[in-house]
Design a protein around this motif. Structure first.
Motif: not given
Length: 122
Positions: A36-47, A50-55, A19-20
């Protein structure tokens, strides 16, 4: 063998990772409206955070394994420090024994009458 829980974590991590990648691809292809730029960038940043835990989940590393490895490294470091101290103590002991042997040998030698022999020969 992997347990069902590990397989579930693995598949969930793979899904979130894909998904990322899809979100990143989408963001490179289409422009985000300014509203919509700020909320989307915030969501993408949060996801992405968590990439290190996912990997870690995909590769199979566990936090408990990491803490066990750190404890083992700490224990080995303490053993190394103790061995270095013991080695230094033994080196000092060898140096002292050598000094004592040299001192004893010098003390037991007869004094040299070299000066008297030279005078007699003249």
């Amino acid at each position: 063998m992997k347990t069902a829980k590990e397989i579930l974590h693995f598949s969930g991590s793979l899904l979130v990772f894909s998904l990322i990648i899809l979100i990143m691809y989408y963001l490179t292809q289409y422009q985000i409206p300014e509203d919509n730029r700020d909320p989307i960038l915030t969501l993408v940043g949060m996801i992405a955070a968590s990439l290190s835990m996912i990997i870690g989940s995909i590769t199979g590393s566990k936090p408990s394994e990491l803490s066990e490895a750190k404890k083992q490294i700490s224990s080995l470091q303490m053993k190394i420090d103790m061995l270095v101290e013991s080695k230094d103590a033994l080196e000092n002991l060898v140096i002292k024994v050598q000094e004592d042997i040299i001192t004893n040998l010098v003390d037991k030698q007869k004094p040299c009458d070299c000066d008297e022999n030279k005078e007699e020969q003249k």
